[in-house]
Design a protein around this motif. Structure first.
Motif, mmCIF file in Angstrom:
data_model
loop_
_atom_site.group_PDB
_atom_site.id
_atom_site.type_symbol
_atom_site.label_atom_id
_atom_site.label_comp_id
_atom_site.label_asym_id
_atom_site.label_seq_id
_atom_site.Cartn_x
_atom_site.Cartn_y
_atom_site.Cartn_z
ATOM 1 N N TYR A 321 0.734 -1.276 -0.036
ATOM 2 C CA TYR A 321 0.150 0.052 -0.010
ATOM 3 C C TYR A 321 0.882 1.129 -0.142
ATOM 4 N N ASN A 322 1.813 1.190 0.708
ATOM 5 C CA ASN A 322 2.782 2.627 1.286
ATOM 6 C C ASN A 322 3.423 3.199 0.175
ATOM 7 N N LEU A 392 2.477 5.406 8.716
ATOM 8 C CA LEU A 392 1.401 6.401 7.745
ATOM 9 C C LEU A 392 1.878 7.752 7.523
ATOM 10 N N GLY A 393 2.799 8.330 8.561
ATOM 11 C CA GLY A 393 3.497 9.617 8.256
ATOM 12 C C GLY A 393 4.254 9.604 7.318
ATOM 13 N N ARG A 397 8.540 2.156 1.462
ATOM 14 C CA ARG A 397 8.601 0.956 2.030
ATOM 15 C C ARG A 397 9.317 0.679 3.327
ATOM 16 N N VAL A 398 8.880 -0.129 4.207
ATOM 17 C CA VAL A 398 9.744 -0.567 5.534
ATOM 18 C C VAL A 398 10.076 -2.072 5.309
ATOM 19 N N ARG A 399 11.236 -2.252 6.242
ATOM 20 C CA ARG A 399 11.502 -3.878 6.243
ATOM 21 C C ARG A 399 10.455 -4.640 6.799
ATOM 22 N N ASP A 400 10.031 -5.675 6.274
ATOM 23 C CA ASP A 400 9.157 -6.717 6.842
ATOM 24 C C ASP A 400 9.701 -7.813 7.523
ATOM 25 N N ASP A 401 11.141 -7.925 7.568
ATOM 26 C CA ASP A 401 11.808 -8.940 8.444
ATOM 27 C C ASP A 401 12.363 -8.624 9.469
ATOM 28 N N ASN A 402 11.716 -7.795 10.435
ATOM 29 C CA ASN A 402 12.571 -7.114 11.547
ATOM 30 C C ASN A 402 11.829 -7.834 12.769
#
Length: 581
Positions: A321-322, A392-393, A397-402
């Protein structure tokens, strides 16, 4: 929705093709056809009967056959998800051409489209009664300006023998804020419960319209004998429609989809993908680029893994989404509200605050950028500022393996958080939007409209110093080692390019970093460092936010870790109350 709506989110900043990832105009396609698509067309489906495809008009009997076959022959994969009972308030009656009150018994189609810069009428409190008069939504009605895409969708629904259509612009009363908010929050339910979602994938705005519906639209323009232009039209994912933030939940919540893309129409449900040339015959292998939905909703909404605290599953969803575009920063939460509502009903009953799940709040705060992110700021002073402490701010993309989930039995690796041993070390309160002194403990929100994006936090705060060494981490954002103020030790901090300005995210040796302790964990802080500093064994450590002050408010600048014993000995127990914006 007027000037601030789910479909009014094509920002002029992103209108050029250079800024829209993979987007293309309605009138041109890439000349090349991928080898996997060529092979599929020439070999994999060679055994299927190829029906003639009219170069000008879609065979609506084939479209009706797709719907009927799916309803009669397919199983639960094509049924609406359980527990999503939200329904529209209003529907368009395509026979009477007006709005009618919706009921749970209505069988309706929903429209998903690009609004762009189109100008049109909309439903308001002032004209709601008039919109219920037969003929109100006729294109011949001089009182209402109806964009071509909506007008064509109405005609298409009627042409295939259905009666009702849901379109956000007219089926949500745009100035009834209470009803509008409630409908946005169940947008996922509305698309989930639709018989079919019509996707108008082509064009820059709502006046592009559909093509090839005899008696309704202008003809399409396919070359005879199903040439390359037809095959190219079967590759939907380059359409601008995929770049819009609002279409994310419309895509993944719809169980059956009919996409108008370039000159072709494509069917996709939970069981099959069909094209005009093959009717209801199915190919055993469909190239990924020919799928309307890159991942199935079962993969995206993997509730079994979320129940075990697999936050990586949630942030994979966030990433899909982001990276999309929104014109209005204030829409960031609203365009994701349907997804959050569904996850709340199915797996995370505590709900969400600004995209952070309450049930996993302290772990979910520890998100790390996968790439430099761009800060979302409100366009108008009255609109809420998406908070810096939430993904949301930011756009990106953010890491998804954290995160390591609750059922994980090993030890943590480089910069991973073992959720099972994470302990909160801070207290959080909602702040009333209208009275900052009125606080409510963090928890499921009875009325989110009352709460500010700022949260009041009671936490330890202290200062660490940047040193020149970089930890050996897999990171696409700036990272530096830290030391205590007395210079005796080196400890680690990963911080991201979070402000969207490269000059603003440079971390220089000697900088003072103000840290707000969030939680404590055990695990490997970092693998090893240049110069022989070793933290490759397990330690108890604090997770902290790097914050920056602006008057009475503090903002997130990055995320980090510090050895718990060192902090407690040299800095600890300096608690403050902070307004985190």
């Amino acid at each position: 929705m007027g000037t601030h709506s789910p479909n009014n989110d094509i920002d002029n900043e992103f209108m050029s093709r250079e800024h829209i990832r993979g987007a293309q105009s309605a009138d041109e396609l890439d000349d090349s056809i991928p080898e996997e698509v060529n092979q599929w067309w020439e070999e994999d489906v060679a055994h299927l009967t190829k029906y003639p495809v009219d170069p000008h008009w879609i065979d609506l009997d084939i479209v009706r056959g797709w719907i009927d076959t799916c309803i009669s022959d397919h199983g639960p994969d094509c049924w609406p998800q359980d527990g999503l009972h939200g329904i529209p308030l209003w529907l368009i009656d395509v026979e009477l051409l007006c709005l009618v009150p919706a009921s749970p018994h209505h069988r309706y189609l929903a429209l998903s489209y690009v609004w762009g810069n189109a100008q049109s009428s909309e439903t308001t409190l002032a004209n709601l009664e008039a919109m219920q008069q037969p003929g109100a939504l006729s294109h011949l009605n001089a009182d209402n300006n109806i964009p071509k895409t909506i007008h064509h969708a109405i005609g298409f629904v009627k042409a295939i023998g259905e009666r009702f259509l849901w379109v956000d612009r007219f089926c949500i009363c745009q100035d009834d804020e209470e009803a509008k908010s409630a409908q946005i929050n169940i947008m996922g339910d509305i698309y989930n419960n639709a018989l079919v979602t019509i996707i108008a994938a082509s064009g820059w705005d709502a006046n592009h319209g559909l093509r090839g519906i005899k008696g309704v639209t202008e003809p399409r323009n396919l070359s005879p004998n199903m040439g390359d232009d037809y095959v190219k039209s079967l590759q939907p994912q380059s359409a601008m429609w995929y770049s819009r933030g609002w279409t994310f939940q419309e895509l993944y919540m719809s169980k059956r989809k009919i996409m108008f893309h370039y000159q072709a129409v494509i069917w996709e449900c939970g069981s099959h993908i069909w094209h005009e040339a093959h009717g209801c015959q199915s190919s055993p292998q469909i190239p990924q680029s020919l799928k309307i939905t890159p991942w199935s909703s079962n993969e995206i909404f993997n509730t079994d893994t979320l129940r075990l605290g697999h936050l990586g599953t949630y942030y994979s969803l966030v990433n899909s989404y982001n990276s999309r575009n929104l014109s209005f920063a204030a829409d960031a939460s609203r365009a994701f509200a349907g997804v959050m509502s569904i996850l709340t009903k199915q797996v995370l009953p505590g709900g969400f605050t600004w995209g952070i799940p309450i049930d996993l709040f302290h772990a979910a705060l520890l998100w790390i950028p996968e790439e430099p992110m761009k800060r979302r700021y409100p366009e108008r002073a009255a609109w809420p500022d998406p908070p810096s402490w939430s993904w949301l701010g930011w756009q990106g993309r953010v890491r998804d393996d954290n995160w390591l989930p609750l059922d994980y039995e090993g030890t943590s690796d480089v910069w991973q958080t073992l959720i099972a041993n994470l302990e909160p070390e801070s207290e959080w309160w909602y702040m009333n939007r209208f009275d900052a002194l009125q606080l409510e403990p963090l928890g499921p929100q009875a009325d989110a409209t009352l709460f500010s994006p700022c949260l009041r936090v009671h936490a330890q705060v202290g200062t660490l110093i940047v040193v020149s060494e970089k930890p050996l981490l897999r990171a696409s954002v700036e990272s530096r080692m830290l030391r205590l103020p007395n210079g005796s030790y080196s400890i680690s901090l990963t911080c991201g390019a979070l402000l969207g300005d490269v000059s603003d995210t440079e971390i220089e040796e000697g900088m003072e970093i103000e840290c707000m302790i969030l939680s404590s964990s055990r695990g490997v802080i970092i693998p090893f460092l240049p110069g022989g500093y070793m933290f490759s064994s397990e330690h108890a450590y604090y997770n902290f936010l790097w914050i920056q002050r602006d008057g009475d408010l503090a903002y997130r600048r990055g995320i980090g870790r510090v050895v718990k014993s060192l902090w407690d000995t040299h800095i600890g127990n300096k608690f403050q109350r902070i307004q985190l914006a």
